[in-house]
Design a protein around this motif. Structure first.
Motif, mmCIF file in Angstrom:
data_model
loop_
_atom_site.group_PDB
_atom_site.id
_atom_site.type_symbol
_atom_site.label_atom_id
_atom_site.label_comp_id
_atom_site.label_asym_id
_atom_site.label_seq_id
_atom_site.Cartn_x
_atom_site.Cartn_y
_atom_site.Cartn_z
ATOM 1 N N ALA A 1 -7.496 -0.802 -5.579
ATOM 2 C CA ALA A 1 -8.736 -1.103 -4.858
ATOM 3 C C ALA A 1 -9.219 -2.503 -5.224
ATOM 4 O O ALA A 1 -9.647 -3.279 -4.374
ATOM 5 N N LYS A 2 -9.124 -2.874 -6.520
ATOM 6 C CA LYS A 2 -9.525 -4.210 -6.979
ATOM 7 C C LYS A 2 -8.697 -5.283 -6.292
ATOM 8 O O LYS A 2 -9.205 -6.281 -5.814
ATOM 9 N N ARG A 3 -7.372 -5.067 -6.267
ATOM 10 C CA ARG A 3 -6.459 -5.989 -5.611
ATOM 11 C C ARG A 3 -6.892 -6.253 -4.178
ATOM 12 O O ARG A 3 -6.913 -7.357 -3.706
ATOM 13 N N GLU A 4 -7.209 -5.118 -3.508
ATOM 14 C CA GLU A 4 -7.573 -5.187 -2.100
ATOM 15 C C GLU A 4 -8.851 -5.995 -1.916
ATOM 16 O O GLU A 4 -8.932 -6.850 -1.040
ATOM 17 N N GLN A 5 -9.852 -5.755 -2.812
ATOM 18 C CA GLN A 5 -11.113 -6.485 -2.732
ATOM 19 C C GLN A 5 -10.870 -7.980 -2.879
ATOM 20 O O GLN A 5 -11.414 -8.796 -2.153
ATOM 21 N N GLU B 1 0.834 -1.204 0.000
ATOM 22 C CA GLU B 1 0.000 0.000 0.000
ATOM 23 C C GLU B 1 0.872 1.259 0.000
ATOM 24 O O GLU B 1 0.642 2.206 -0.750
ATOM 25 N N LEU C 1 -5.114 3.911 -8.688
ATOM 26 C CA LEU C 1 -5.832 3.726 -7.426
ATOM 27 C C LEU C 1 -6.896 2.639 -7.569
ATOM 28 O O LEU C 1 -7.083 1.819 -6.681
ATOM 29 N N ARG C 2 -7.607 2.632 -8.707
ATOM 30 C CA ARG C 2 -8.653 1.644 -8.955
ATOM 31 C C ARG C 2 -8.068 0.244 -8.977
ATOM 32 O O ARG C 2 -8.599 -0.695 -8.383
ATOM 33 N N LEU C 3 -6.939 0.121 -9.693
ATOM 34 C CA LEU C 3 -6.246 -1.146 -9.800
ATOM 35 C C LEU C 3 -5.959 -1.695 -8.408
ATOM 36 O O LEU C 3 -6.154 -2.853 -8.114
ATOM 37 N N TYR D 1 -5.906 7.956 -11.159
ATOM 38 C CA TYR D 1 -7.166 7.318 -10.787
ATOM 39 C C TYR D 1 -7.119 5.831 -11.149
ATOM 40 O O TYR D 1 -7.525 4.972 -10.365
ATOM 41 N N GLY D 2 -6.596 5.528 -12.341
ATOM 42 C CA GLY D 2 -6.509 4.138 -12.783
ATOM 43 C C GLY D 2 -5.651 3.305 -11.838
ATOM 44 O O GLY D 2 -6.006 2.180 -11.487
#
Lengths: 281, 286
Positions: B278-282, B207, B274-276, B271-272
Protein backbone atom coordinates in the motif's frame (compact mmCIF):
# COMPACT_ATOMS: atom_id res chain seq x y z
CA UNK A 1 23.42 -5.83 -40.05
CA UNK A 2 25.20 -3.98 -37.29
CA UNK A 3 27.11 -5.68 -34.48
CA UNK A 4 24.78 -4.25 -31.90
CA UNK A 5 21.55 -5.57 -33.38
CA UNK A 6 23.13 -8.96 -33.99
CA UNK A 7 24.05 -9.17 -30.33
CA UNK A 8 20.52 -8.11 -29.38
CA UNK A 9 19.09 -10.92 -31.50
CA UNK A 10 21.40 -13.48 -29.93
CA UNK A 11 20.33 -12.41 -26.43
CA UNK A 12 16.68 -12.56 -27.46
CA UNK A 13 17.15 -16.07 -28.89
CA UNK A 14 18.90 -17.24 -25.72
CA UNK A 15 16.15 -15.70 -23.57
CA UNK A 16 13.52 -17.43 -25.70
CA UNK A 17 15.21 -20.81 -25.29
CA UNK A 18 15.47 -20.44 -21.50
CA UNK A 19 11.84 -19.30 -21.39
CA UNK A 20 10.46 -22.29 -23.32
CA UNK A 21 12.63 -24.79 -21.43
CA UNK A 22 11.39 -23.41 -18.12
CA UNK A 23 7.75 -23.56 -19.26
CA UNK A 24 8.11 -27.13 -20.55
CA UNK A 25 9.91 -28.29 -17.38
CA UNK A 26 7.25 -26.71 -15.15
CA UNK A 27 4.42 -28.40 -17.03
CA UNK A 28 6.28 -31.73 -16.92
CA UNK A 29 6.89 -31.25 -13.19
CA UNK A 30 3.16 -30.81 -12.61
CA UNK A 31 1.89 -33.60 -14.88
CA UNK A 32 4.40 -36.44 -14.47
CA UNK A 33 3.67 -37.47 -10.84
CA UNK A 34 -0.07 -37.73 -11.52
CA UNK A 35 0.42 -39.64 -14.78
CA UNK A 36 2.75 -42.01 -12.97
CA UNK A 37 0.14 -42.66 -10.28
CA UNK A 38 -2.48 -43.37 -12.96
CA UNK A 39 -0.22 -45.90 -14.71
CA UNK A 40 0.86 -47.53 -11.43
CA UNK A 41 -2.78 -47.98 -10.37
CA UNK A 42 -3.11 -50.59 -13.15
CA UNK A 43 0.05 -52.42 -11.99
CA UNK A 44 -0.27 -56.20 -12.31
CA UNK A 45 2.47 -56.97 -9.76
CA UNK A 46 1.67 -57.87 -6.15
CA UNK A 47 4.47 -55.61 -4.79
CA UNK A 48 5.57 -52.01 -5.27
CA UNK A 49 8.09 -52.47 -8.09
CA UNK A 50 9.95 -49.94 -10.22
CA UNK A 51 8.22 -47.86 -12.88
CA UNK A 52 6.95 -48.80 -15.48
CA UNK A 53 4.94 -51.87 -14.42
CA UNK A 54 5.78 -55.12 -16.25
CA UNK A 55 2.16 -56.31 -16.33
CA UNK A 56 -1.24 -54.70 -15.92
CA UNK A 57 -4.39 -55.65 -14.00
CA UNK A 58 -7.35 -54.18 -12.15
CA UNK A 59 -6.40 -55.82 -8.84
CA UNK A 60 -5.95 -52.54 -6.94
CA UNK A 61 -9.31 -51.24 -8.15
CA UNK A 62 -10.86 -54.52 -6.96
CA UNK A 63 -9.27 -54.17 -3.54
CA UNK A 64 -10.43 -50.52 -3.38
CA UNK A 65 -14.05 -51.30 -4.16
CA UNK A 66 -13.89 -54.44 -1.99
CA UNK A 67 -12.61 -52.55 1.07
CA UNK A 68 -15.25 -51.88 3.75
CA UNK A 69 -13.24 -48.98 5.24
CA UNK A 70 -12.83 -47.16 1.92
CA UNK A 71 -16.43 -47.70 0.83
CA UNK A 72 -17.78 -46.48 4.18
CA UNK A 73 -15.45 -43.48 3.87
CA UNK A 74 -16.66 -42.80 0.34
CA UNK A 75 -20.30 -42.86 1.47
CA UNK A 76 -19.59 -40.47 4.36
CA UNK A 77 -17.58 -38.18 2.09
CA UNK A 78 -20.50 -38.01 -0.38
CA UNK A 79 -23.09 -37.25 2.34
CA UNK A 80 -20.86 -34.62 3.97
CA UNK A 81 -19.99 -32.99 0.63
CA UNK A 82 -23.63 -32.67 -0.50
CA UNK A 83 -24.97 -31.50 2.88
CA UNK A 84 -22.21 -28.94 3.49
CA UNK A 85 -22.47 -27.63 -0.08
CA UNK A 86 -26.23 -27.08 0.26
CA UNK A 87 -25.72 -25.15 3.51
CA UNK A 88 -22.79 -23.11 2.18
CA UNK A 89 -24.58 -22.21 -1.08
CA UNK A 90 -27.86 -21.21 0.58
CA UNK A 91 -26.20 -19.10 3.26
CA UNK A 92 -23.61 -17.73 0.82
CA UNK A 93 -26.12 -16.60 -1.81
CA UNK A 94 -28.26 -14.72 0.73
CA UNK A 95 -25.20 -12.94 2.12
CA UNK A 96 -23.83 -12.19 -1.37
CA UNK A 97 -27.19 -10.71 -2.38
CA UNK A 98 -27.15 -8.41 0.64
CA UNK A 99 -23.57 -7.36 -0.12
CA UNK A 100 -24.26 -6.66 -3.79
CA UNK A 101 -27.63 -4.92 -3.55
CA UNK A 102 -27.60 -2.99 -0.28
CA UNK A 103 -25.40 -0.26 1.08
CA UNK A 104 -25.01 -0.24 4.84
CA UNK A 105 -22.49 1.12 7.35
CA UNK A 106 -19.54 -1.18 8.01
CA UNK A 107 -20.06 -3.11 4.77
CA UNK A 108 -16.33 -3.31 3.97
CA UNK A 109 -15.57 -4.72 7.44
CA UNK A 110 -18.34 -7.30 7.08
CA UNK A 111 -16.90 -8.37 3.74
CA UNK A 112 -13.37 -8.60 5.14
CA UNK A 113 -14.67 -10.61 8.10
CA UNK A 114 -16.46 -13.04 5.78
CA UNK A 115 -13.25 -13.62 3.81
CA UNK A 116 -10.95 -13.85 6.85
CA UNK A 117 -11.26 -17.64 7.42
CA UNK A 118 -9.26 -18.03 4.20
CA UNK A 119 -6.04 -16.97 5.93
CA UNK A 120 -6.58 -19.15 9.02
CA UNK A 121 -4.76 -22.47 8.53
CA UNK A 122 -7.21 -25.38 8.34
CA UNK A 123 -5.48 -27.17 11.20
CA UNK A 124 -6.17 -24.22 13.52
CA UNK A 125 -9.85 -24.20 12.49
CA UNK A 126 -10.04 -27.97 13.04
CA UNK A 127 -8.40 -27.78 16.45
CA UNK A 128 -10.62 -24.85 17.54
CA UNK A 129 -13.78 -26.56 16.28
CA UNK A 130 -12.78 -29.69 18.21
CA UNK A 131 -12.57 -27.69 21.45
CA UNK A 132 -15.86 -25.94 20.63
CA UNK A 133 -17.82 -29.07 19.69
CA UNK A 134 -16.58 -30.91 22.79
CA UNK A 135 -17.58 -27.97 24.99
CA UNK A 136 -21.13 -27.82 23.63
CA UNK A 137 -21.46 -31.61 23.44
CA UNK A 138 -21.67 -32.25 19.67
CA UNK A 139 -19.97 -35.63 19.51
CA UNK A 140 -21.28 -37.11 16.25
CA UNK A 141 -18.48 -36.99 13.66
CA UNK A 142 -20.84 -36.58 10.73
CA UNK A 143 -22.52 -33.42 12.04
CA UNK A 144 -19.24 -32.00 13.24
CA UNK A 145 -17.70 -32.32 9.77
CA UNK A 146 -20.78 -31.18 7.82
CA UNK A 147 -20.89 -27.84 9.64
CA UNK A 148 -17.10 -27.47 9.59
CA UNK A 149 -17.02 -27.94 5.81
CA UNK A 150 -19.93 -25.53 5.36
CA UNK A 151 -17.88 -22.92 7.25
CA UNK A 152 -14.73 -23.58 5.20
CA UNK A 153 -16.64 -23.35 1.88
CA UNK A 154 -18.64 -20.26 2.83
CA UNK A 155 -16.03 -17.62 1.89
CA UNK A 156 -15.74 -19.20 -1.58
CA UNK A 157 -19.49 -19.44 -2.17
CA UNK A 158 -20.01 -15.84 -1.00
CA UNK A 159 -17.22 -14.58 -3.28
CA UNK A 160 -18.39 -16.48 -6.38
CA UNK A 161 -22.08 -15.65 -5.84
CA UNK A 162 -21.13 -11.99 -5.32
CA UNK A 163 -19.31 -11.86 -8.67
CA UNK A 164 -22.17 -13.45 -10.59
CA UNK A 165 -24.90 -11.41 -8.86
CA UNK A 166 -22.99 -8.19 -9.52
CA UNK A 167 -23.26 -8.93 -13.25
CA UNK A 168 -27.07 -8.80 -13.14
CA UNK A 169 -28.45 -5.29 -13.59
CA UNK A 170 -30.66 -4.21 -10.70
CA UNK A 171 -32.96 -2.53 -13.25
CA UNK A 172 -34.39 -5.99 -14.01
CA UNK A 173 -35.51 -6.39 -10.39
CA UNK A 174 -36.88 -2.85 -10.39
CA UNK A 175 -38.84 -3.58 -13.58
CA UNK A 176 -40.34 -6.72 -12.02
CA UNK A 177 -41.26 -4.78 -8.89
CA UNK A 178 -42.83 -1.95 -10.86
CA UNK A 179 -44.99 -4.61 -12.51
CA UNK A 180 -46.23 -5.61 -9.08
CA UNK A 181 -43.81 -8.32 -7.90
CA UNK A 182 -42.66 -8.25 -4.30
CA UNK A 183 -38.96 -8.05 -3.63
CA UNK A 184 -38.88 -11.74 -2.70
CA UNK A 185 -40.73 -12.76 -5.88
CA UNK A 186 -38.35 -10.68 -7.95
CA UNK A 187 -35.35 -12.36 -6.29
CA UNK A 188 -36.60 -15.91 -6.86
CA UNK A 189 -38.03 -15.45 -10.36
CA UNK A 190 -35.56 -12.95 -11.89
CA UNK A 191 -32.26 -12.68 -10.05
CA UNK A 192 -31.69 -16.27 -8.96
CA UNK A 193 -32.38 -17.87 -12.39
CA UNK A 194 -30.03 -15.33 -14.02
CA UNK A 195 -27.30 -16.10 -11.48
CA UNK A 196 -27.73 -19.84 -12.06
CA UNK A 197 -24.32 -20.46 -13.65
CA UNK A 198 -22.49 -18.61 -10.89
CA UNK A 199 -24.48 -20.36 -8.18
CA UNK A 200 -23.81 -23.76 -9.73
CA UNK A 201 -20.10 -23.11 -10.09
CA UNK A 202 -19.87 -21.98 -6.47
CA UNK A 203 -21.59 -25.27 -5.62
CA UNK A 204 -19.04 -27.25 -7.64
CA UNK A 205 -16.25 -25.39 -5.85
CA UNK A 206 -17.73 -26.20 -2.45
CA UNK A 207 -18.21 -29.86 -3.42
CA UNK A 208 -14.62 -30.21 -4.62
CA UNK A 209 -13.40 -28.50 -1.47
CA UNK A 210 -15.32 -30.80 0.84
CA UNK A 211 -14.38 -33.99 -1.00
CA UNK A 212 -10.64 -33.63 -0.40
CA UNK A 213 -10.70 -31.74 2.90
CA UNK A 214 -8.29 -33.24 5.46
CA UNK A 215 -6.80 -30.51 7.66
CA UNK A 216 -10.06 -29.70 9.47
CA UNK A 217 -11.75 -33.11 9.30
CA UNK A 218 -8.83 -35.01 10.82
CA UNK A 219 -9.63 -33.40 14.20
CA UNK A 220 -13.35 -34.13 13.95
CA UNK A 221 -13.66 -37.75 12.81
CA UNK A 222 -14.89 -40.17 15.45
CA UNK A 223 -14.46 -43.92 15.88
CA UNK A 224 -17.43 -44.63 13.59
CA UNK A 225 -17.18 -41.85 11.01
CA UNK A 226 -14.20 -41.46 8.74
CA UNK A 227 -13.96 -39.82 5.33
CA UNK A 228 -12.29 -41.20 2.20
CA UNK A 229 -9.27 -38.83 2.20
CA UNK A 230 -8.63 -39.49 5.88
CA UNK A 231 -8.86 -43.25 5.38
CA UNK A 232 -6.37 -42.89 2.49
CA UNK A 233 -4.04 -40.75 4.58
CA UNK A 234 -3.92 -43.15 7.52
CA UNK A 235 -3.31 -46.03 5.12
CA UNK A 236 -0.49 -44.02 3.51
CA UNK A 237 1.20 -43.56 6.88
CA UNK A 238 1.07 -47.28 7.66
CA UNK A 239 1.91 -48.93 4.36
CA UNK A 240 2.54 -47.69 0.86
CA UNK A 241 -0.13 -49.69 -0.91
CA UNK A 242 -1.12 -49.13 -4.56
CA UNK A 243 -4.81 -49.25 -3.56
CA UNK A 244 -4.28 -45.54 -2.85
CA UNK A 245 -3.17 -45.13 -6.47
CA UNK A 246 -6.45 -46.74 -7.59
CA UNK A 247 -8.40 -44.38 -5.30
CA UNK A 248 -6.41 -41.48 -6.80
CA UNK A 249 -7.44 -42.67 -10.26
CA UNK A 250 -11.11 -42.56 -9.25
CA UNK A 251 -10.74 -39.12 -7.62
CA UNK A 252 -8.94 -37.70 -10.69
CA UNK A 253 -11.69 -39.01 -12.97
CA UNK A 254 -14.28 -37.31 -10.76
CA UNK A 255 -12.32 -34.04 -10.78
CA UNK A 256 -12.05 -34.06 -14.57
CA UNK A 257 -15.84 -34.55 -14.74
CA UNK A 258 -16.35 -31.56 -12.40
CA UNK A 259 -14.07 -29.42 -14.56
CA UNK A 260 -15.92 -30.36 -17.72
CA UNK A 261 -19.15 -29.31 -15.97
CA UNK A 262 -17.66 -25.96 -14.89
CA UNK A 263 -16.25 -25.40 -18.38
CA UNK A 264 -19.68 -26.06 -19.95
CA UNK A 265 -21.46 -23.87 -17.39
CA UNK A 266 -19.29 -20.79 -17.24
CA UNK A 267 -16.10 -21.51 -19.17
CA UNK A 268 -12.69 -22.07 -17.58
CA UNK A 269 -11.53 -18.62 -18.63
CA UNK A 270 -14.25 -17.09 -16.47
CA UNK A 271 -12.96 -18.98 -13.44
CA UNK A 272 -9.73 -17.01 -13.60
CA UNK A 273 -11.40 -13.72 -14.56
CA UNK A 274 -11.74 -12.34 -18.06
CA UNK A 275 -9.03 -10.11 -19.46
CA UNK A 276 -9.37 -6.77 -21.19
CA UNK A 277 -6.47 -7.16 -23.60
CA UNK A 278 -6.83 -10.86 -24.21
CA UNK A 279 -5.01 -11.75 -27.43
CA UNK A 280 -6.10 -15.36 -27.77
CA UNK A 281 -9.77 -14.60 -28.32
CA UNK B 1 -38.20 2.63 2.76
CA UNK B 2 -34.57 2.98 3.80
CA UNK B 3 -35.21 1.34 7.14
CA UNK B 4 -37.10 -1.51 5.48
CA UNK B 5 -34.21 -1.98 3.06
CA UNK B 6 -31.50 -2.05 5.69
CA UNK B 7 -33.52 -4.51 7.77
CA UNK B 8 -33.81 -6.69 4.65
CA UNK B 9 -30.01 -6.60 4.34
CA UNK B 10 -29.69 -7.60 8.00
CA UNK B 11 -32.08 -10.50 7.48
CA UNK B 12 -30.13 -11.75 4.47
CA UNK B 13 -26.80 -11.42 6.29
CA UNK B 14 -28.07 -13.10 9.45
CA UNK B 15 -27.43 -16.77 8.46
CA UNK B 16 -23.85 -16.06 7.36
CA UNK B 17 -23.16 -13.93 10.44
CA UNK B 18 -24.56 -16.71 12.63
CA UNK B 19 -22.41 -19.39 10.97
CA UNK B 20 -19.27 -17.27 11.27
CA UNK B 21 -19.81 -16.21 14.86
CA UNK B 22 -20.81 -19.67 16.12
CA UNK B 23 -18.43 -21.85 14.12
CA UNK B 24 -15.50 -19.48 13.60
CA UNK B 25 -15.22 -16.70 16.17
CA UNK B 26 -16.28 -18.60 19.27
CA UNK B 27 -14.03 -21.61 18.55
CA UNK B 28 -11.06 -19.27 18.02
CA UNK B 29 -11.85 -17.47 21.29
CA UNK B 30 -12.10 -20.87 22.96
CA UNK B 31 -8.64 -21.79 21.64
CA UNK B 32 -7.25 -18.53 23.02
CA UNK B 33 -8.78 -19.31 26.45
CA UNK B 34 -7.55 -22.90 26.37
CA UNK B 35 -4.01 -21.69 25.65
CA UNK B 36 -4.05 -19.78 28.96
CA UNK B 37 -5.08 -22.74 31.12
CA UNK B 38 -2.81 -24.91 33.28
CA UNK B 39 -2.27 -28.40 31.91
CA UNK B 40 -1.80 -31.24 34.37
CA UNK B 41 -0.15 -34.36 32.99
CA UNK B 42 -2.62 -37.16 32.48
CA UNK B 43 -5.52 -34.93 31.54
CA UNK B 44 -6.41 -33.93 27.98
CA UNK B 45 -7.66 -30.37 28.34
CA UNK B 46 -6.63 -27.53 30.64
CA UNK B 47 -7.74 -27.31 34.25
CA UNK B 48 -10.84 -25.08 34.45
CA UNK B 49 -10.46 -21.83 36.35
CA UNK B 50 -6.69 -21.70 36.14
CA UNK B 51 -4.61 -19.06 34.39
CA UNK B 52 -1.03 -19.25 33.18
CA UNK B 53 1.33 -18.09 30.45
CA UNK B 54 3.52 -21.19 30.75
CA UNK B 55 2.10 -22.75 27.58
CA UNK B 56 3.59 -19.80 25.71
CA UNK B 57 6.88 -19.61 27.61
CA UNK B 58 7.37 -23.34 26.95
CA UNK B 59 7.41 -22.47 23.24
CA UNK B 60 10.61 -20.44 23.73
CA UNK B 61 12.45 -23.76 23.95
CA UNK B 62 14.71 -24.15 20.91
CA UNK B 63 12.93 -27.30 19.62
CA UNK B 64 9.77 -25.25 19.07
CA UNK B 65 11.77 -22.39 17.61
CA UNK B 66 13.14 -24.81 15.02
CA UNK B 67 9.64 -25.95 14.08
CA UNK B 68 8.45 -22.38 13.58
CA UNK B 69 11.62 -21.51 11.68
CA UNK B 70 11.17 -24.53 9.38
CA UNK B 71 7.52 -23.65 8.76
CA UNK B 72 8.30 -20.13 7.60
CA UNK B 73 11.64 -20.91 5.95
CA UNK B 74 10.18 -23.57 3.66
CA UNK B 75 7.21 -21.28 3.01
CA UNK B 76 9.52 -18.50 1.78
CA UNK B 77 11.72 -20.81 -0.31
CA UNK B 78 8.75 -22.53 -1.98
CA UNK B 79 7.09 -19.15 -2.64
CA UNK B 80 10.21 -17.70 -4.29
CA UNK B 81 10.69 -20.77 -6.50
CA UNK B 82 7.05 -20.90 -7.51
CA UNK B 83 6.99 -17.21 -8.46
CA UNK B 84 10.10 -17.76 -10.61
CA UNK B 85 8.70 -20.73 -12.51
CA UNK B 86 5.03 -19.70 -12.59
CA UNK B 87 5.60 -16.30 -14.15
CA UNK B 88 6.98 -17.72 -17.44
CA UNK B 89 4.18 -20.29 -17.46
CA UNK B 90 1.46 -17.65 -16.97
CA UNK B 91 3.10 -15.42 -19.58
CA UNK B 92 3.20 -18.35 -21.98
CA UNK B 93 -0.48 -19.29 -21.47
CA UNK B 94 -1.48 -15.66 -21.97
CA UNK B 95 0.39 -15.33 -25.23
CA UNK B 96 -0.04 -18.74 -26.82
CA UNK B 97 -2.08 -18.54 -30.01
CA UNK B 98 -3.15 -22.16 -30.29
CA UNK B 99 -6.39 -22.41 -28.33
CA UNK B 100 -6.03 -26.12 -27.58
CA UNK B 101 -2.67 -25.65 -25.85
CA UNK B 102 -4.05 -22.82 -23.77
CA UNK B 103 -7.12 -24.83 -22.90
CA UNK B 104 -5.26 -28.00 -21.92
CA UNK B 105 -2.71 -26.19 -19.73
CA UNK B 106 -5.54 -24.26 -18.04
CA UNK B 107 -7.49 -27.48 -17.51
CA UNK B 108 -4.40 -29.07 -15.99
CA UNK B 109 -3.93 -26.16 -13.58
CA UNK B 110 -7.58 -26.06 -12.52
CA UNK B 111 -7.60 -29.87 -12.19
CA UNK B 112 -4.64 -29.58 -9.84
CA UNK B 113 -6.48 -26.98 -7.76
CA UNK B 114 -9.48 -29.26 -7.51
CA UNK B 115 -7.81 -32.64 -7.10
CA UNK B 116 -7.30 -33.84 -3.59
CA UNK B 117 -4.31 -32.89 -1.50
CA UNK B 118 -3.92 -36.50 -0.38
CA UNK B 119 -3.80 -37.70 -3.99
CA UNK B 120 -1.10 -35.20 -4.90
CA UNK B 121 1.06 -35.86 -1.85
CA UNK B 122 0.82 -39.57 -2.60
CA UNK B 123 1.90 -38.89 -6.19
CA UNK B 124 4.96 -36.94 -5.00
CA UNK B 125 5.83 -39.56 -2.38
CA UNK B 126 5.65 -42.19 -5.11
CA UNK B 127 7.76 -40.04 -7.47
CA UNK B 128 10.61 -39.49 -4.96
CA UNK B 129 10.26 -43.02 -3.53
CA UNK B 130 12.46 -45.98 -4.55
CA UNK B 131 10.14 -46.85 -7.47
CA UNK B 132 9.73 -43.24 -8.62
CA UNK B 133 11.07 -41.42 -11.66
CA UNK B 134 12.85 -38.84 -9.49
CA UNK B 135 14.83 -41.51 -7.60
CA UNK B 136 17.57 -41.77 -10.30
CA UNK B 137 18.04 -37.97 -10.18
CA UNK B 138 18.62 -38.12 -6.42
CA UNK B 139 21.09 -40.98 -6.69
CA UNK B 140 22.89 -39.24 -9.58
CA UNK B 141 23.31 -36.20 -7.34
CA UNK B 142 24.61 -38.47 -4.61
CA UNK B 143 21.76 -37.77 -2.20
CA UNK B 144 20.85 -40.79 -0.10
CA UNK B 145 17.12 -41.30 0.59
CA UNK B 146 17.93 -41.10 4.31
CA UNK B 147 19.71 -37.75 4.11
CA UNK B 148 18.07 -34.64 5.54
CA UNK B 149 18.66 -32.93 2.19
CA UNK B 150 16.54 -35.61 0.50
CA UNK B 151 13.65 -34.83 2.85
CA UNK B 152 14.09 -31.08 2.37
CA UNK B 153 14.05 -31.36 -1.41
CA UNK B 154 11.04 -33.67 -1.50
CA UNK B 155 9.20 -31.39 0.93
CA UNK B 156 9.85 -28.39 -1.34
CA UNK B 157 8.77 -30.42 -4.40
CA UNK B 158 5.57 -31.27 -2.51
CA UNK B 159 4.88 -27.64 -1.58
CA UNK B 160 5.59 -26.47 -5.15
CA UNK B 161 3.02 -28.91 -6.47
CA UNK B 162 0.41 -27.01 -4.48
CA UNK B 163 1.67 -23.45 -4.96
CA UNK B 164 2.53 -23.43 -8.69
CA UNK B 165 -1.07 -23.91 -9.95
CA UNK B 166 -2.57 -21.20 -7.74
CA UNK B 167 0.34 -18.79 -8.33
CA UNK B 168 0.14 -19.32 -12.10
CA UNK B 169 -3.61 -18.73 -12.19
CA UNK B 170 -3.30 -15.59 -10.03
CA UNK B 171 -0.48 -14.23 -12.22
CA UNK B 172 -2.41 -15.11 -15.37
CA UNK B 173 -5.40 -13.05 -14.32
CA UNK B 174 -3.03 -10.12 -13.66
CA UNK B 175 -1.15 -10.48 -16.96
CA UNK B 176 -4.41 -10.83 -18.90
CA UNK B 177 -5.28 -7.25 -18.04
CA UNK B 178 -2.01 -5.83 -19.35
CA UNK B 179 -1.86 -4.51 -22.88
CA UNK B 180 0.82 -6.57 -24.66
CA UNK B 181 1.13 -3.86 -27.31
CA UNK B 182 3.16 -1.88 -24.77
CA UNK B 183 5.87 -4.52 -24.97
CA UNK B 184 5.72 -4.49 -28.77
CA UNK B 185 5.97 -0.70 -28.74
CA UNK B 186 9.05 -0.77 -26.49
CA UNK B 187 10.68 -3.26 -28.87
CA UNK B 188 9.82 -1.14 -31.89
CA UNK B 189 11.55 1.74 -30.15
CA UNK B 190 14.70 -0.37 -29.94
CA UNK B 191 14.61 -2.10 -26.56
CA UNK B 192 15.81 -5.71 -26.48
CA UNK B 193 12.98 -8.12 -25.80
CA UNK B 194 13.84 -8.78 -22.15
CA UNK B 195 14.26 -5.06 -21.37
CA UNK B 196 10.92 -4.38 -23.06
CA UNK B 197 9.33 -7.10 -20.93
CA UNK B 198 10.76 -5.91 -17.61
CA UNK B 199 9.94 -2.27 -18.33
CA UNK B 200 6.30 -2.82 -19.29
CA UNK B 201 4.53 -6.10 -18.55
CA UNK B 202 6.56 -7.06 -15.48
CA UNK B 203 6.20 -3.66 -13.83
CA UNK B 204 2.47 -3.63 -14.45
CA UNK B 205 2.05 -7.10 -12.95
CA UNK B 206 3.64 -6.36 -9.58
CA UNK B 207 0.25 -6.22 -7.90
CA UNK B 208 -0.47 -9.74 -9.18
CA UNK B 209 2.94 -10.90 -7.97
CA UNK B 210 2.16 -9.59 -4.48
CA UNK B 211 -1.20 -11.34 -4.21
CA UNK B 212 0.29 -14.51 -5.67
CA UNK B 213 3.09 -14.53 -3.11
CA UNK B 214 0.65 -13.97 -0.23
CA UNK B 215 -1.49 -16.88 -1.45
CA UNK B 216 1.51 -19.13 -1.91
CA UNK B 217 2.96 -18.27 1.49
CA UNK B 218 -0.40 -18.85 3.20
CA UNK B 219 -0.71 -22.26 1.49
CA UNK B 220 2.78 -23.30 2.63
CA UNK B 221 2.36 -22.16 6.23
CA UNK B 222 -0.95 -24.00 6.55
CA UNK B 223 0.33 -27.12 4.76
CA UNK B 224 -0.28 -30.20 6.88
CA UNK B 225 -0.37 -33.36 4.77
CA UNK B 226 2.76 -32.40 2.77
CA UNK B 227 5.11 -32.16 5.79
CA UNK B 228 3.32 -35.04 7.52
CA UNK B 229 4.07 -37.49 4.68
CA UNK B 230 7.14 -36.02 2.96
CA UNK B 231 8.83 -34.70 6.13
CA UNK B 232 8.51 -38.20 7.63
CA UNK B 233 8.36 -36.80 11.15
CA UNK B 234 11.87 -35.37 10.83
CA UNK B 235 10.91 -32.04 9.27
CA UNK B 236 7.92 -30.89 11.30
CA UNK B 237 5.68 -27.89 10.61
CA UNK B 238 3.73 -26.03 13.29
CA UNK B 239 0.52 -27.58 11.94
CA UNK B 240 1.92 -31.08 12.57
CA UNK B 241 2.88 -30.07 16.09
CA UNK B 242 -0.69 -28.89 16.78
CA UNK B 243 -2.03 -32.22 15.51
CA UNK B 244 0.38 -34.21 17.67
CA UNK B 245 -0.77 -32.20 20.73
CA UNK B 246 -4.25 -33.48 19.91
CA UNK B 247 -3.57 -37.03 18.72
CA UNK B 248 -0.34 -38.19 20.33
CA UNK B 249 0.63 -36.14 23.38
CA UNK B 250 -2.93 -34.95 24.21
CA UNK B 251 -2.03 -31.61 25.70
CA UNK B 252 -4.72 -29.25 24.44
CA UNK B 253 -3.46 -26.06 26.17
CA UNK B 254 -0.05 -26.45 24.51
CA UNK B 255 -1.65 -27.18 21.11
CA UNK B 256 -3.82 -24.09 21.56
CA UNK B 257 -0.78 -21.92 22.33
CA UNK B 258 1.03 -23.15 19.19
CA UNK B 259 -2.13 -22.46 17.16
CA UNK B 260 -2.38 -18.89 18.47
CA UNK B 261 1.32 -18.18 17.81
CA UNK B 262 1.13 -19.62 14.27
CA UNK B 263 -2.02 -17.61 13.54
CA UNK B 264 -0.54 -14.36 14.90
CA UNK B 265 2.74 -14.69 13.00
CA UNK B 266 1.03 -15.49 9.70
CA UNK B 267 -1.48 -12.65 10.08
CA UNK B 268 1.33 -10.20 10.91
CA UNK B 269 3.41 -11.31 7.92
CA UNK B 270 0.48 -11.14 5.48
CA UNK B 271 -0.72 -7.81 6.86
CA UNK B 272 2.82 -6.40 6.81
CA UNK B 273 3.26 -7.45 3.21
CA UNK B 274 -0.02 -5.77 2.24
CA UNK B 275 0.94 -2.57 4.10
CA UNK B 276 4.32 -2.50 2.40
CA UNK B 277 2.53 -2.70 -0.92
CA UNK B 278 0.00 0.00 0.00
CA UNK B 279 2.91 2.37 0.84
CA UNK B 280 4.55 1.62 -2.50
CA UNK B 281 1.31 2.40 -4.26
CA UNK B 282 0.89 5.71 -2.40
CA UNK B 283 4.40 6.72 -3.33
CA UNK B 284 3.76 5.79 -6.94
CA UNK B 285 0.55 7.86 -6.94
CA UNK B 286 2.24 10.90 -5.37
Amino acid sequence: MSMKSRRKRAIDALGGTIFFTLVALTIAFLVTPILMVLVMSFDGREFLGPFPPSSFSLQYYESLFGSRVYMAGLKNTAIIAVASTVIACAVGILAAFALVRYKFPGKASVEAFFMSPLIVPGVILGFSLLLFYSAIGVLDGMWRIIFAHALVSLPYTIRVAQTSLAGIPSTLTEAAMSLGATERQAFFSITLPLARAGVLSSGVLALAHSIDEVNVSIFLVDAYTTTLPIALLSNMRQQFDLTIAAASGVIILFVVLLIVIVDRLVGLDKVIGGGVHDRAR
Amino acid sequence: MTRARSSAALLLLFPAAAVFSVLYLSPLVMTLRESLKVHESGSIGGTPGTWTLSNYSDLLHSAYGNVLFDTFFFGVVATLISLTVSYPLAYYINGVRRIWIRKSVLTLLVAMLFSGGVVRVYAIALAVGPAGFLAPLFSAAGISPNAILFLEISLIIGLLNFTIPIVTITLLSAIKNIDMHLEDAAQTLGAPRWVAFFDTTFRLSIEGLISASILSFAICVSAFVVPMILGRGIIVFATNLIFSRFAEVTNHPSGAAIAIVLLLISVVIIYGFLRLFAKREQRAAA
